[in-house]
Write a protein that holds these residues in place. Structure first.
Motif, PDB file in Angstrom:
ATOM      1  N   ALA A  20     -18.056 -41.970  73.692  1.00 13.23           N
ATOM      2  CA  ALA A  20     -17.191 -43.479  73.858  1.00 13.23           C
ATOM      3  C   ALA A  20     -16.281 -43.316  73.142  1.00 13.23           C
ATOM      4  CB  ALA A  20     -18.374 -43.600  72.362  1.00 13.23           C
ATOM      5  N   GLN A  21     -15.589 -43.354  73.445  1.00 18.54           N
ATOM      6  CA  GLN A  21     -14.046 -43.911  73.055  1.00 18.54           C
ATOM      7  C   GLN A  21     -13.215 -44.299  74.760  1.00 18.54           C
ATOM      8  OE1 GLN A  21     -11.215 -40.860  71.668  1.00 18.54           O
ATOM      9  NE2 GLN A  21     -11.902 -39.441  73.444  1.00 18.54           N
ATOM     10  N   GLN A  22     -14.239 -43.237  75.245  1.00 18.10           N
ATOM     11  CA  GLN A  22     -13.473 -43.977  76.706  1.00 18.10           C
ATOM     12  C   GLN A  22     -13.972 -45.398  76.903  1.00 18.10           C
ATOM     13  OE1 GLN A  22     -11.460 -42.229  78.206  1.00 18.10           O
ATOM     14  NE2 GLN A  22     -11.529 -40.584  76.859  1.00 18.10           N
ATOM     15  N   PHE A  23     -14.943 -45.849  76.457  1.00 16.09           N
ATOM     16  CA  PHE A  23     -14.292 -47.717  76.913  1.00 16.09           C
ATOM     17  C   PHE A  23     -13.801 -48.462  76.511  1.00 16.09           C
ATOM     18  CE2 PHE A  23     -16.493 -51.447  75.148  1.00 16.09           C
ATOM     19  CZ  PHE A  23     -17.131 -52.477  76.094  1.00 16.09           C
ATOM     20  N   TRP A  24     -13.055 -47.926  75.183  1.00 19.81           N
ATOM     21  CA  TRP A  24     -11.542 -48.834  74.882  1.00 19.81           C
ATOM     22  C   TRP A  24     -10.593 -48.173  75.088  1.00 19.81           C
ATOM     23  CZ3 TRP A  24     -13.753 -51.967  71.594  1.00 19.81           C
ATOM     24  CH2 TRP A  24     -14.595 -52.218  70.843  1.00 19.81           C
ATOM     25  N   LEU A  25     -10.652 -47.342  76.155  1.00 22.20           N
ATOM     26  CA  LEU A  25      -9.010 -46.644  76.571  1.00 22.20           C
ATOM     27  C   LEU A  25      -8.852 -47.283  78.514  1.00 22.20           C
ATOM     28  CD1 LEU A  25      -9.341 -43.633  74.520  1.00 22.20           C
ATOM     29  CD2 LEU A  25      -8.080 -44.939  74.321  1.00 22.20           C
ATOM     30  N   GLY A  26     -10.135 -47.316  78.432  1.00 27.22           N
ATOM     31  CA  GLY A  26     -10.479 -47.099  80.125  1.00 27.22           C
ATOM     32  C   GLY A  26      -9.631 -48.212  81.131  1.00 27.22           C
TER      33      GLY A  26
END
Length: 374
Positions: A20-26
């Motif tokens: 889920a954190q990849q949404f905020w780091l892409g």
């Protein structure tokens, strides 16, 4: 909760956030953070309007106490732009918050569905015994809750912190200090309204944490049996469509009745738990505004506080205790969110394990990291 359950929950939490954190780091995360900044700005503007309403409350009741029609008319005119600004900001805030939730849900759902479909994991997962073979409910419902709730929580926590900071100062300035005698001793409490709201909020929050601690596990079990009921109904439909042999009809129907009975039993457990939580939350809703008035009454009766200041302080007391008691107001939803987060993480972990079953070239943990990043 046992140590094994805690360890399983930690693994599921970690696995959920790994993806889920990849949404905020892409690469396109700057758009997400720009919307976050806009939401924070809206919170600040809403707080300013609320602050102005607090002083409008004081001025209105002071004009009422002084029977001053001119001041009353001025306050009536001021109410219109304040109310309009509050409504407009609230509407824009709903749009911004739901846009963020919708985008995150779409992104995460696509990630999980792709991972589920790749390499025929959906077919192999169907052979797994237990609740891991029921991904539909987790994708449709649990991902929604797991992505909706954090946005709501973040916005409300920021709003609560800023509200507490601003209106604690109002309580300190308007309430001032108070002195009283106990057993012949003269006591003096500076900022007595601030001290009172901290003590009261601590008691209410502690009571809710004590009473509501089992709620997360109760909700998680309820969601599981709900998904099992859906699956049992799907099996009967498969018989009707000729996918499953007719000979299994009796066992499938018996399974539906068993799943329904388990679902109702879990709803009874949830009902009793929510009743206990409501005991604390509803008492707080009733008592908190009254406590603010009671604490200000001695100063008002001693002519040390005007009627407007009394209503202003009582309103500020209610706002501050509401900010401090954020957990009390959101306990049920936090529990539901934690349950859904663990269930989505559990689905991802079960899909990771299928990599080993297929003799993949990577370990489950490596596959999880690749899936989260890709």
């Amino acid at each position: 909760m046992s140590d094994d359950e805690n360890e399983d929950g930690n693994r599921e939490w970690s696995r959920f956030w790994l993806t889920a954190q990849q949404f905020w780091l892409g690469s396109t995360a700057w758009r997400v953070w720009l919307l976050c900044a806009a939401l924070v700005a809206l919170v600040v503007l809403q707080l300013y309007v609320q602050f102005r309403f607090n002083y409008w409350n004081r001025d209105f009741f002071d004009a009422l106490e002084g029977r001053d029609p001119t001041r009353l008319r001025q306050q009536a005119y001021l109410l219109i732009p304040l109310a309009l600004a509050s409504v407009v900001l609230a509407i824009i805030s709903v749009w911004g918050r739901m846009a963020m939730q919708r985008n995150w849900r779409q992104w995460l759902s696509a990630k999980v569905i792709n991972y589920w479909v790749e390499n025929d994991r959906y077919a192999r997962l169907a052979t797994v015994q237990g609740d891991l073979k029921i991904p539909e409910y987790r994708i449709a419902e649990d991902i929604r809750i797991a992505t909706d709730a954090p946005i709501d929580f973040a916005v409300s926590v920021i709003s609560s912190l800023l509200t507490a900071i601003v209106f604690v100062q109002v309580l300190w300035q308007v309430g001032g200090s108070i002195g009283f005698a106990v057993a012949g001793l003269q006591l003096w409490i500076p900022g007595y309204l601030v001290v009172s709201v901290v003590v009261y909020s601590g008691l209410v929050t502690g009571a809710m944490l004590w009473v509501g601690s089992p709620l997360t596990r109760v909700i998680q079990t309820k969601n599981q049996v709900e998904s099992e009921l859906i699956t049992a109904a799907h099996l009967l439909r498969d018989i009707g469509e000729g996918i499953t042999p007719k000979q299994e009809e009796r066992g499938v129907i018996a399974g539906i009745w068993l799943a329904l009975d388990r679902t109702i039993q879990q709803w009874k457990r949830l009902c009793w738990q929510l009743m206990r939580n409501t005991l604390v939350s509803h008492l707080n809703t009733l008592i908190a505004p009254i406590i603010g008035l009671v604490l200000c009454a001695p100063k008002f009766l001693a002519d040390q506080m005007t009627l407007g200041e009394l209503t202003q302080a009582a309103a500020a007391f209610t706002l501050v205790q509401g900010s401090f008691n954020w957990m009390v107001d959101n306990f049920s939803r936090v529990a539901e969110w934690m349950s859904s987060l663990e269930r989505v993480g559990g689905l991802l972990l079960s899909l990771d394990r299928l990599n080993g079953d297929a003799k993949a070239d990577v370990t489950p943990s490596e596959a999880a990291r690749q899936q989260a990043g890709g």
